[in-house]
Motif scaffolding. Sequence first.
Motif, PDB file in Angstrom:
ATOM      1  N   ALA A   1       0.843  -1.188   0.000  1.00 25.96           N
ATOM      2  CA  ALA A   1       0.000   0.000   0.000  1.00 25.96           C
ATOM      3  C   ALA A   1       0.881   1.242   0.000  1.00 25.96           C
ATOM      4  O   ALA A   1       1.827   1.349   0.777  1.00 25.96           O
ATOM      5  N   GLY A   2       0.573   2.183  -0.897  1.00 25.93           N
ATOM      6  CA  GLY A   2       1.365   3.398  -0.998  1.00 25.93           C
ATOM      7  C   GLY A   2       0.552   4.541  -1.552  1.00 25.93           C
ATOM      8  O   GLY A   2      -0.682   4.566  -1.431  1.00 25.93           O
ATOM      9  N   THR A   3       1.229   5.477  -2.215  1.00 28.62           N
ATOM     10  CA  THR A   3       0.570   6.654  -2.788  1.00 28.62           C
ATOM     11  C   THR A   3       0.865   6.758  -4.272  1.00 28.62           C
ATOM     12  O   THR A   3       1.842   6.190  -4.770  1.00 28.62           O
ATOM     13  N   ALA A   4       0.032   7.499  -4.971  1.00 32.33           N
ATOM     14  CA  ALA A   4       0.096   7.561  -6.426  1.00 32.33           C
ATOM     15  C   ALA A   4       1.346   8.250  -6.950  1.00 32.33           C
ATOM     16  O   ALA A   4       1.705   8.074  -8.117  1.00 32.33           O
ATOM     17  N   ASP A   5       2.028   9.038  -6.112  1.00 31.13           N
ATOM     18  CA  ASP A   5       3.209   9.755  -6.575  1.00 31.13           C
ATOM     19  C   ASP A   5       4.511   9.015  -6.281  1.00 31.13           C
ATOM     20  O   ASP A   5       5.597   9.524  -6.544  1.00 31.13           O
ATOM     21  N   GLU A   6       4.422   7.798  -5.770  1.00 36.78           N
ATOM     22  CA  GLU A   6       5.619   7.019  -5.455  1.00 36.78           C
ATOM     23  C   GLU A   6       6.154   6.267  -6.671  1.00 36.78           C
ATOM     24  O   GLU A   6       5.384   5.854  -7.547  1.00 36.78           O
ATOM     25  N   PRO A   7       7.479   6.053  -6.732  1.00 42.11           N
ATOM     26  CA  PRO A   7       8.014   5.126  -7.729  1.00 42.11           C
ATOM     27  C   PRO A   7       7.401   3.743  -7.519  1.00 42.11           C
ATOM     28  O   PRO A   7       7.283   3.267  -6.389  1.00 42.11           O
ATOM     29  N   GLY A   8       6.992   3.118  -8.598  1.00 40.83           N
ATOM     30  CA  GLY A   8       6.354   1.813  -8.508  1.00 40.83           C
ATOM     31  C   GLY A   8       4.841   1.871  -8.443  1.00 40.83           C
ATOM     32  O   GLY A   8       4.191   0.817  -8.387  1.00 40.83           O
ATOM     33  N   ALA A   9       4.277   3.084  -8.449  1.00 33.24           N
ATOM     34  CA  ALA A   9       2.819   3.211  -8.378  1.00 33.24           C
ATOM     35  C   ALA A   9       2.170   2.539  -9.581  1.00 33.24           C
ATOM     36  O   ALA A   9       2.542   2.783 -10.733  1.00 33.24           O
ATOM     37  N   LEU A  10       1.192   1.692  -9.299  1.00 31.17           N
ATOM     38  CA  LEU A  10       0.516   0.905 -10.324  1.00 31.17           C
ATOM     39  C   LEU A  10      -0.886   1.446 -10.564  1.00 31.17           C
ATOM     40  O   LEU A  10      -1.635   1.686  -9.625  1.00 31.17           O
ATOM     41  N   GLY A  11      -1.228   1.645 -11.823  1.00 30.14           N
ATOM     42  CA  GLY A  11      -2.574   2.058 -12.175  1.00 30.14           C
ATOM     43  C   GLY A  11      -2.565   3.230 -13.126  1.00 30.14           C
ATOM     44  O   GLY A  11      -1.555   3.929 -13.260  1.00 30.14           O
ATOM     45  N   PRO A  12      -3.689   3.391 -13.821  1.00 30.76           N
ATOM     46  CA  PRO A  12      -4.905   2.591 -13.703  1.00 30.76           C
ATOM     47  C   PRO A  12      -4.761   1.209 -14.353  1.00 30.76           C
ATOM     48  O   PRO A  12      -3.845   0.968 -15.120  1.00 30.76           O
ATOM     49  N   LEU A  13      -5.703   0.341 -13.994  1.00 32.00           N
ATOM     50  CA  LEU A  13      -5.823  -0.964 -14.629  1.00 32.00           C
ATOM     51  C   LEU A  13      -7.130  -1.024 -15.400  1.00 32.00           C
ATOM     52  O   LEU A  13      -8.137  -0.455 -14.965  1.00 32.00           O
ATOM     53  N   VAL A  14      -7.115  -1.704 -16.523  1.00 32.34           N
ATOM     54  CA  VAL A  14      -8.305  -1.935 -17.330  1.00 32.34           C
ATOM     55  C   VAL A  14      -8.440  -3.434 -17.549  1.00 32.34           C
ATOM     56  O   VAL A  14      -7.466  -4.096 -17.931  1.00 32.34           O
ATOM     57  N   LEU A  15      -9.604  -3.990 -17.268  1.00 34.60           N
ATOM     58  CA  LEU A  15      -9.871  -5.407 -17.484  1.00 34.60           C
ATOM     59  C   LEU A  15     -11.170  -5.567 -18.261  1.00 34.60           C
ATOM     60  O   LEU A  15     -12.090  -4.758 -18.109  1.00 34.60           O
ATOM     61  N   ALA A  16     -11.254  -6.622 -19.079  1.00 34.43           N
ATOM     62  CA  ALA A  16     -12.470  -6.860 -19.853  1.00 34.43           C
ATOM     63  C   ALA A  16     -12.560  -8.335 -20.227  1.00 34.43           C
ATOM     64  O   ALA A  16     -11.588  -9.092 -20.097  1.00 34.43           O
ATOM     65  N   SER A  17     -13.747  -8.726 -20.700  1.00 37.46           N
ATOM     66  CA  SER A  17     -13.940 -10.105 -21.155  1.00 37.46           C
ATOM     67  C   SER A  17     -15.036 -10.147 -22.205  1.00 37.46           C
ATOM     68  O   SER A  17     -15.833  -9.221 -22.343  1.00 37.46           O
ATOM     69  N   ASP A  18     -15.049 -11.252 -22.960  1.00 38.34           N
ATOM     70  CA  ASP A  18     -16.084 -11.491 -23.965  1.00 38.34           C
ATOM     71  C   ASP A  18     -16.292 -12.993 -24.075  1.00 38.34           C
ATOM     72  O   ASP A  18     -15.573 -13.697 -24.790  1.00 38.34           O
TER      73      ASP A  18
END
Length: 337
Positions: A172-189
Amino acid sequence: MASAHPPTPVLCGLGGWLPPRIVTNEELSRGLDTSDTWIRTRTGIGRRHVAEPGTATSDLAVEAARRALKSAGTDHADALILATTTPDRPCPATAPLIAAELGLGTVPALDVGAVCTGFLYALATGAGFLAAGLAGTVLVVGADTYSRILDPADRSTRALFGDGAGAVVLRAGTADEPGALGPLVLASDGTGADLIRVPSGGSRDPVRPGTAHLSDPYFRMEGKKVFRNAVERMAAASRQVAERRGWGVEGIDLLVAHQANVRILYAVADLLGLPRSRCHVHLDRVGNTAAASVPLALADAAAGGALRPGDRVVTCAFGGGLTWGAAALNWPGISPH
């Protein structure tokens, strides 16, 4: 006062493991109607790693997970999520066994099944654990032994896949840190479920009464249709996360796509308008390692100097289901093991 925003998942550890045995195209062609030229021309693959008999998916996963924990400077995680299509057994899930082997105690552990997109789905699940306060650190593993489910006589699939495992540690961290992940997009069909499949072994087509055999236990794929879908879906998802992150496609330093086929990788880069030099290629040495593909490619890029701290990375994947997704990542200064 508690923050109004959920914590950002931050990548702080990375590791990978490949079984020692290497199978070259030349070796493969001695027992199959194919050749090194045929395989390289159509896939870009020169060799792959194959697990020895008696080695299970969990064995590969444990090795990769240990290396990811070492990279993160810890020996513990609060939760473990495994992405795989080839669990040790149909029941129970393999993740709790891996957690026990790692000595993590009674932490929550579960399997995620989204085929070659599984690692991205597992990342999103790990991010949810952090956001919900269920964990402060999450070990996310992608591992597969596709050699166990390939038809020995099918050159179109047997030449593609290799075995392996990759893992990351999220905290758990903050959006301005090195290594910050996101956004993520997921989908299916699900209308394309039959394009990538193992026909038998589930409740739709179980073992036949009076026999000990499945009607078709092997991995099957409709290659041409999968190719087109993979290119279009991965490119669209990659564009979406890059724009949502505020980078735009032109701001992507490195595209780390699921390593399925070099022609797919380059087609995704071309459709995005990215130079092919910004698309990392790892499959020439390991083949398609399914759920392990993305973390292994990240580890290879970092170890080889293709990734530097601060680089803007987009990773994407496409797999059976059909499923696909992408994630943006600010690369941290970590060393993979």
